[in-house]
Design a protein around this motif. Structure first.
Motif, PDB file in Angstrom:
ATOM      1  N   VAL A  80       4.491   1.612   3.116  1.00 12.17           N
ATOM      2  CA  VAL A  80       3.589   0.950   2.311  1.00 12.17           C
ATOM      3  C   VAL A  80       2.770   0.419   3.300  1.00 12.17           C
ATOM      4  CG1 VAL A  80       2.712  -0.830   0.641  1.00 12.17           C
ATOM      5  CG2 VAL A  80       4.418   0.524   0.167  1.00 12.17           C
ATOM      6  N   PRO A  81       3.159  -0.735   4.241  1.00 10.38           N
ATOM      7  CA  PRO A  81       2.530  -1.224   5.134  1.00 10.38           C
ATOM      8  C   PRO A  81       1.543  -0.242   6.162  1.00 10.38           C
ATOM      9  CG  PRO A  81       4.234  -2.573   5.259  1.00 10.38           C
ATOM     10  CD  PRO A  81       4.485  -1.086   4.198  1.00 10.38           C
ATOM     11  N   CYS A  82       2.193   0.842   6.564  1.00 10.91           N
ATOM     12  CA  CYS A  82       1.507   1.559   7.502  1.00 10.91           C
ATOM     13  C   CYS A  82       0.555   2.526   6.999  1.00 10.91           C
ATOM     14  CB  CYS A  82       2.363   2.480   8.218  1.00 10.91           C
ATOM     15  SG  CYS A  82       3.078   3.935   7.495  1.00 10.91           S
ATOM     16  N   ARG A  83       0.700   2.950   5.497  1.00 13.43           N
ATOM     17  CA  ARG A  83      -0.492   3.460   4.968  1.00 13.43           C
ATOM     18  C   ARG A  83      -1.683   2.359   4.466  1.00 13.43           C
ATOM     19  NH1 ARG A  83       2.271   8.506   2.493  1.00 13.43           N
ATOM     20  NH2 ARG A  83       4.172   8.549   3.679  1.00 13.43           N
ATOM     21  N   ALA A  84      -1.463   1.226   4.164  1.00 14.00           N
ATOM     22  CA  ALA A  84      -2.299   0.412   3.893  1.00 14.00           C
ATOM     23  C   ALA A  84      -3.032   0.284   5.502  1.00 14.00           C
ATOM     24  CB  ALA A  84      -1.875  -0.963   3.770  1.00 14.00           C
ATOM     25  N   GLU A  85      -2.479   0.319   6.374  1.00  9.92           N
ATOM     26  CA  GLU A  85      -3.155   0.018   7.768  1.00  9.92           C
ATOM     27  C   GLU A  85      -4.225   1.216   7.975  1.00  9.92           C
ATOM     28  OE1 GLU A  85      -1.944  -0.355  12.461  1.00  9.92           O
ATOM     29  OE2 GLU A  85      -0.623  -0.037  10.901  1.00  9.92           O
ATOM     30  N   VAL A  97      -0.797  -6.623   3.356  1.00 12.58           N
ATOM     31  CA  VAL A  97       0.418  -5.900   3.072  1.00 12.58           C
ATOM     32  C   VAL A  97       1.360  -6.038   4.195  1.00 12.58           C
ATOM     33  CG1 VAL A  97       1.184  -3.478   2.551  1.00 12.58           C
ATOM     34  CG2 VAL A  97      -1.061  -4.322   1.930  1.00 12.58           C
ATOM     35  N   CYS A  98       2.061  -7.137   4.243  1.00 15.27           N
ATOM     36  CA  CYS A  98       2.965  -7.509   5.224  1.00 15.27           C
ATOM     37  C   CYS A  98       4.514  -7.120   5.122  1.00 15.27           C
ATOM     38  CB  CYS A  98       3.020  -9.079   5.491  1.00 15.27           C
ATOM     39  SG  CYS A  98       1.502  -9.657   6.211  1.00 15.27           S
ATOM     40  N   HIS A 101       6.514  -2.122  -0.155  1.00 13.52           N
ATOM     41  CA  HIS A 101       6.440  -2.570  -1.676  1.00 13.52           C
ATOM     42  C   HIS A 101       5.359  -3.669  -2.254  1.00 13.52           C
ATOM     43  CE1 HIS A 101       9.264   0.717  -1.799  1.00 13.52           C
ATOM     44  NE2 HIS A 101      10.273  -0.296  -1.243  1.00 13.52           N
ATOM     45  N   SER A 102       4.448  -3.879  -1.283  1.00 13.69           N
ATOM     46  CA  SER A 102       3.395  -5.143  -1.444  1.00 13.69           C
ATOM     47  C   SER A 102       2.171  -4.422  -1.921  1.00 13.69           C
ATOM     48  CB  SER A 102       3.506  -5.955  -0.383  1.00 13.69           C
ATOM     49  OG  SER A 102       3.138  -5.475   0.795  1.00 13.69           O
ATOM     50  N   ILE A 103       1.232  -5.140  -2.007  1.00 19.78           N
ATOM     51  CA  ILE A 103      -0.095  -4.849  -2.416  1.00 19.78           C
ATOM     52  C   ILE A 103      -1.124  -5.427  -1.452  1.00 19.78           C
ATOM     53  CG2 ILE A 103       0.376  -4.422  -4.786  1.00 19.78           C
ATOM     54  CD1 ILE A 103      -0.976  -6.977  -5.565  1.00 19.78           C
ATOM     55  N   ALA A 104      -2.236  -4.819  -1.437  1.00 18.53           N
ATOM     56  CA  ALA A 104      -3.288  -5.281  -0.482  1.00 18.53           C
ATOM     57  C   ALA A 104      -4.227  -6.405  -1.314  1.00 18.53           C
ATOM     58  CB  ALA A 104      -4.555  -4.446  -0.247  1.00 18.53           C
ATOM     59  N   HIS A 129       1.794   5.408  -2.531  1.00 16.78           N
ATOM     60  CA  HIS A 129       2.399   4.413  -1.901  1.00 16.78           C
ATOM     61  C   HIS A 129       1.330   3.402  -1.250  1.00 16.78           C
ATOM     62  CE1 HIS A 129       6.730   4.375  -2.272  1.00 16.78           C
ATOM     63  NE2 HIS A 129       6.895   4.030  -1.242  1.00 16.78           N
ATOM     64  N   ALA A 130       0.362   2.921  -2.223  1.00 23.40           N
ATOM     65  CA  ALA A 130      -0.860   2.124  -1.930  1.00 23.40           C
ATOM     66  C   ALA A 130      -1.269   1.582  -3.099  1.00 23.40           C
ATOM     67  CB  ALA A 130      -1.878   2.967  -1.084  1.00 23.40           C
ATOM     68  N   ALA A 131      -1.342   0.021  -3.191  1.00 24.37           N
ATOM     69  CA  ALA A 131      -1.955  -0.585  -4.458  1.00 24.37           C
ATOM     70  C   ALA A 131      -2.707  -1.880  -3.834  1.00 24.37           C
ATOM     71  CB  ALA A 131      -0.688  -0.945  -5.169  1.00 24.37           C
ATOM     72  N   PRO A 132      -3.463  -2.406  -4.973  1.00 24.31           N
ATOM     73  CA  PRO A 132      -3.745  -1.997  -6.141  1.00 24.31           C
ATOM     74  C   PRO A 132      -4.928  -0.738  -6.321  1.00 24.31           C
ATOM     75  CG  PRO A 132      -4.764  -3.905  -5.646  1.00 24.31           C
ATOM     76  CD  PRO A 132      -4.110  -3.765  -4.459  1.00 24.31           C
TER      77      PRO A 132
END
Length: 470
Positions: A80-85, A97-98, A101-104, A129-132
């Protein structure tokens, strides 16, 4: 006078009518973008980066047509964090996203909005694997398995084809997020590999169970390679290959001790290839230091979008175009172990050669629940523990993984598997101090409080939208 004008028009009009309609050629359109992501594939297991156990002809072919990055990294080696990045151009403390399974943070802008504002259709096939949703309003594209822990890896190119051909007048960006070789390793044919003949990496305990499981992992890399080839074939079949920027990334390392969920090189190092016909020279490699948060700014720069958005990353377009051979001075890394285990926060930094790691709670025992507790999904970790009682080398590997020093320093060039800690050795003190200082400056700039955020309380607050203030 009117008669002469009428005659003139009669003479001209047939000529005009006979001319072909003006069409916009593929080369005149904005380039399409195809991002192909593996899922938990250790970069060093690919032949492109020295791997010897499996063949990947499609990945190798893509590399021969584009530029391969020798020093590309994710900030956090978990999905999740790397995809958010990648999607936001932001590092974890900025996006919020630290943890896995967390959200931006609400209000974060992603690749969907940036490219959508430029007239692109932006879709995702496979794992999200990216939210919200408000941050990542991708168009959902059929054809690729979305569940990364499924025992299948469904792939149907028809769904991808439908998306890329739906509107020829509008450019597209398609993220094809494949689910191989994420555990469970249940697809492909492990019989292609002889367990006894594998060249196991030095950070892996040599047990019978480990060798057997490794063949299953390699079989999934073969499936990955085939799916990549089929995806790339679509571009050629639809006549858009020459006007599509293709990015392939192996994501973070595999679920093998020493890779995913660590800040070690085999966790945070990612395989990265960029192909852009007519722009990026074929078959080239670069040692330029880049991170996932540099990718989005690079794409926007390539599309001549000079946004003033506050990215943590920056464009490496000059590297792609052969105008420069360097990019970053430093790459930075974060690990928060919650919710994958008890707190075990880590921060680190590299200048491309040396890698300094600080284990902020080194007195704790490192535990990763998926790798160490789900015995039905893997048999390798129990075999490490069982064999450690009679094999000092295996005991050393178990100790290395679970009980780490407060600080580590490695020469990533001569020791890419990071087995030899250079900390406090003669001649390395200045390097250690320099990197430590730069890492502290980065944490301060990011508003990263360090060990305090690696807690279930902070994660639960973030899931409710109450992120820590950076």
């Amino acid at each position: 006078m009117k008669l002469n004008l009428t005659l003139l028009l009669l003479l001209i009009c047939p000529v005009l009518w006979s001319q072909p309609k003006l069409q916009i050629s593929e080369s005149d359109k904005k380039p399409n973008i195809l991002i192909i992501m593996a899922d938990d594939c250790t970069y060093s297991d690919l032949p492109l980066y020295g791997g010897t156990n499996v063949q990947t002809p499609q990945i190798d072919k893509l590399a021969s047509q584009g530029m391969t990055f020798n020093r590309a990294f994710v900030t956090m080696s978990m999905c999740v964090p790397c995809r958010a990045e990648l999607y936001t151009g932001l590092q974890p403390a900025t996006s919020g996203v630290c943890w896995n399974h967390s959200i931006a943070r609400s209000g974060t802008t992603s690749i969907v909005q940036y490219l959508g504002d430029m007239g692109y259709r932006v879709g995702i096939a496979g794992k999200v694997h990216a939210a919200p949703r408000e941050v990542y309003p991708f168009e959902m594209v059929d054809g690729v398995e979305r569940n990364c822990v499924s025992k299948t890896a469904g792939y149907d190119a028809a769904g991808l084809r439908d998306f890329i051909t739906k509107n020829r007048k509008q450019p597209f960006c398609l993220v094809t997020a494949l689910v191989v070789p994420h555990i469970p390793w249940t697809v492909g044919d492990p019989s292609h590999f002889d367990p006894e003949k594998l060249n196991l990496p030095e950070y892996v305990a040599d047990t019978k169970e480990m060798r057997n499981e490794f063949t299953k992992y390699l079989a999934e890399i073969e499936v990955l390679d085939r799916q990549i080839g089929t995806t790339l074939d679509l571009l050629k079949e639809e006549g858009i290959e020459d006007n599509t920027i293709v990015i392939f990334t192996s994501e973070q390392g595999s679920q093998i001790p020493g890779c995913k969920w660590t800040n070690w090189n085999n966790g945070v190092h990612t395989g990265l290839i960029v192909r852009w016909p007519g722009k990026v020279k074929s078959g080239t490699r670069t040692d330029a230091l880049v991170q996932y948060n540099d990718v989005l700014p690079t794409l926007l720069d390539a599309l001549d979008n000079k946004t003033s958005a506050g990215f943590d990353g920056s464009s490496f377009l000059p590297v792609l175009l052969g105008e420069k051979n360097t990019h970053r001075e430093f790459a930075y890394f974060m690990h928060n172990n919650v919710p994958e285990g008890p707190p075990y926060p880590i921060r680190s930094i590299t200048d491309g050669k040396y890698h300094y790691i600080k284990n902020l709670a080194h007195e704790n025992l490192y535990i990763e629940k998926h790798l160490m507790a789900r015995m039905t999904e893997n048999q390798y970790w129990p075999s490490w523990i069982f064999e450690a009682s009679g094999d000092q080398k295996i005991l050393d590997l178990v100790t290395r993984y679970q009980k780490r020093p407060s600080e580590e320093l490695y020469d990533m060039t001569s020791d890419p598997n990071e087995m030899n800690n250079l900390l406090n050795r003669e001649g390395f003190t200045a390097i250690q101090n320099r990197l430590s200082k730069k890492m502290d400056e980065w944490m301060t700039k990011q508003g990263d409080p360090g060990a305090a955020i690696d807690s279930f309380e902070e994660l639960n607050n973030a899931r409710k939208g109450n992120h820590f203030e950076n």
